[in-house]
Enzyme design. Structure first.
Site, PDB file in Angstrom:
ATOM      1  N   ASP A 146      -0.817   0.099  -0.167  1.00  0.00           N
ATOM      2  CA  ASP A 146      -0.865  -0.311   1.232  1.00  0.00           C
ATOM      3  C   ASP A 146      -1.391  -1.755   1.272  1.00  0.00           C
ATOM      4  O   ASP A 146      -0.614  -2.708   1.176  1.00  0.00           O
ATOM      5  CB  ASP A 146      -1.776   0.696   1.947  1.00  0.00           C
ATOM      6  CG  ASP A 146      -1.760   0.600   3.448  1.00  0.00           C
ATOM      7  OD1 ASP A 146      -1.628  -0.518   3.954  1.00  0.00           O
ATOM      8  OD2 ASP A 146      -1.889   1.625   4.129  1.00  0.00           O
ATOM      9  N   GLY A 180      -3.116  11.721  -4.076  1.00  0.00           N
ATOM     10  CA  GLY A 180      -1.777  11.590  -3.501  1.00  0.00           C
ATOM     11  C   GLY A 180      -0.626  11.531  -4.488  1.00  0.00           C
ATOM     12  O   GLY A 180       0.499  11.912  -4.160  1.00  0.00           O
ATOM     13  N   PHE A 212       1.836   4.997   9.451  1.00  0.00           N
ATOM     14  CA  PHE A 212       1.030   5.960   8.702  1.00  0.00           C
ATOM     15  C   PHE A 212       1.952   7.090   8.268  1.00  0.00           C
ATOM     16  O   PHE A 212       2.623   7.695   9.092  1.00  0.00           O
ATOM     17  CB  PHE A 212      -0.106   6.495   9.579  1.00  0.00           C
ATOM     18  CG  PHE A 212      -1.147   7.231   8.792  1.00  0.00           C
ATOM     19  CD1 PHE A 212      -2.294   6.586   8.352  1.00  0.00           C
ATOM     20  CD2 PHE A 212      -0.965   8.571   8.457  1.00  0.00           C
ATOM     21  CE1 PHE A 212      -3.247   7.266   7.595  1.00  0.00           C
ATOM     22  CE2 PHE A 212      -1.915   9.250   7.707  1.00  0.00           C
ATOM     23  CZ  PHE A 212      -3.053   8.596   7.271  1.00  0.00           C
ATOM     24  N   VAL A 213       2.005   7.348   6.959  1.00  0.00           N
ATOM     25  CA  VAL A 213       2.968   8.342   6.473  1.00  0.00           C
ATOM     26  C   VAL A 213       2.270   9.523   5.806  1.00  0.00           C
ATOM     27  O   VAL A 213       1.183   9.384   5.236  1.00  0.00           O
ATOM     28  CB  VAL A 213       4.000   7.727   5.500  1.00  0.00           C
ATOM     29  CG1 VAL A 213       4.979   6.851   6.242  1.00  0.00           C
ATOM     30  CG2 VAL A 213       3.332   6.959   4.366  1.00  0.00           C
ATOM     31  N   GLU A 245       1.083   5.580  -8.757  1.00  0.00           N
ATOM     32  CA  GLU A 245       0.484   5.663  -7.415  1.00  0.00           C
ATOM     33  C   GLU A 245       1.487   6.261  -6.439  1.00  0.00           C
ATOM     34  O   GLU A 245       2.693   6.112  -6.607  1.00  0.00           O
ATOM     35  CB  GLU A 245       0.116   4.252  -6.916  1.00  0.00           C
ATOM     36  CG  GLU A 245      -1.323   3.838  -7.167  1.00  0.00           C
ATOM     37  CD  GLU A 245      -2.328   4.536  -6.241  1.00  0.00           C
ATOM     38  OE1 GLU A 245      -2.022   5.604  -5.678  1.00  0.00           O
ATOM     39  OE2 GLU A 245      -3.427   4.000  -6.103  1.00  0.00           O
TER      40      GLU A 245
HETATM   41  C1  PRP Z   1      -4.209   6.027  -1.118  1.00  0.00           C
HETATM   42  C2  PRP Z   1      -3.308   5.672  -2.287  1.00  0.00           C
HETATM   43  C3  PRP Z   1      -3.974   4.488  -2.903  1.00  0.00           C
HETATM   44  C4  PRP Z   1      -4.653   3.834  -1.725  1.00  0.00           C
HETATM   45  C5  PRP Z   1      -3.795   2.691  -1.271  1.00  0.00           C
HETATM   46  O1  PRP Z   1      -5.211   6.884  -1.527  1.00  0.00           O
HETATM   47  O2  PRP Z   1      -3.164   6.730  -3.200  1.00  0.00           O
HETATM   48  O3  PRP Z   1      -4.899   4.850  -3.906  1.00  0.00           O
HETATM   49  O4  PRP Z   1      -4.759   4.785  -0.678  1.00  0.00           O
HETATM   50  O5  PRP Z   1      -4.448   1.944  -0.267  1.00  0.00           O
HETATM   51  P1  PRP Z   1      -4.702   0.376  -0.421  1.00  0.00           P
HETATM   52  O6  PRP Z   1      -3.507  -0.243  -1.090  1.00  0.00           O
HETATM   53  O7  PRP Z   1      -4.869  -0.083   1.013  1.00  0.00           O
HETATM   54  O8  PRP Z   1      -5.952   0.186  -1.206  1.00  0.00           O
HETATM   55  P2  PRP Z   1      -6.199   7.621  -0.520  1.00  0.00           P
HETATM   56  O9  PRP Z   1      -7.450   6.802  -0.379  1.00  0.00           O
HETATM   57  O10 PRP Z   1      -5.457   7.969   0.735  1.00  0.00           O
HETATM   58  O11 PRP Z   1      -6.615   8.942  -1.314  1.00  0.00           O
HETATM   59  P3  PRP Z   1      -5.733  10.247  -1.709  1.00  0.00           P
HETATM   60  O12 PRP Z   1      -4.656   9.767  -2.656  1.00  0.00           O
HETATM   61  O13 PRP Z   1      -6.723  11.146  -2.381  1.00  0.00           O
HETATM   62  O14 PRP Z   1      -5.167  10.820  -0.446  1.00  0.00           O
END
Ligand code: PRP
Length: 176
Positions: free
Chosen positions: A104, A45, A153-154, A100
């Site tokens: 979340d 991301g 959810f974004v 990042e």
């Molecule tokens: C997202 C984001 C963080 C994590 C945050 O990655 O990049 O790494 O989720 O969530 P948290 O604070 O609840 O732990 P994702 O798992 O969606 O993977 P991606 O970046 O490959 O889409």
């Protein structure tokens, strides 16, 4: 761009992203003046944000990437994290800035910080484009934050739903 029915309210417009990223880069340029910083992008991301942020940096900088996967549902991380791709280089005595797209619950980042911290960097800070403070389960200790957003959810600007919609040039809520 063709209208896509799942895209809801735009939470952060492209112009606001551009402006805020310029301001974050100004802070980073000031804070790391005279130092060399290693940006660690967390795939997937963060790649839009990282590219736009790095373009604005004037301090000496390098980039590396980590890919992690969090066990749990597709929308909620569990805090149990698996490293899919580790850094290419050691970070001992380096100034590391983790980049990042979104914090979340903070669980993924909390794992990453423990893992990277154990490698004895000279400094270890975090820059996240988005945060959802109402969802934090741990205090994520963020040095730089782009935007605080509500618990929605974004998608867009790197963020996905089932791997889609990363290409939107803005951040929008997903219609559930
Ligand atoms: C997202 C984001 C963080 C994590 C945050 O990655 O990049 O790494 O989720 O969530 P948290 O604070 O609840 O732990 P994702 O798992 O969606 O993977 P991606 O970046 O490959 O889409």
């Amino acid at each position: 761009m063709p209208a896509q029915p799942e895209i809801g309210e735009i939470l952060v417009q492209s112009d606001d992203l551009r402006q805020r990223i310029r301001a974050l880069a100004t802070e980073i340029n000031r804070d790391y003046e005279g130092k060399s910083v290693l940006l660690v992008g967390v795939l997937k991301g963060a790649f839009f944000f990282l590219a736009d942020l790095m373009r604005q940096l004037e301090v000496e900088c390098e980039v590396d990437f980590m890919a992690v996967s969090s066990y749990g549902s597709s929308t909620e991380s569990s805090g149990v994290v698996r490293i899919l791709k580790d850094l290419d280089t050691p970070i001992q005595d380096r100034h590391v800035l983790v980049v990042e797209d979104i914090v979340d619950s903070g669980l993924t980042l909390s794992y990453l910080m423990k893992n990277l911290g154990a490698r004895q960097p000279a400094s270890l800070e975090v820059c996240s484009l988005l945060t959802k403070p109402s969802r934090f389960k741990v205090d994520p200790k963020l040095r730089y934050v782009g935007f605080e957003i509500p618990d929605q959810f974004v998608v867009g600007y790197g963020l996905d739903v089932d791997q889609r919609l990363r290409n939107l040039p803005y951040v929008a809520a997903l219609k559930q």
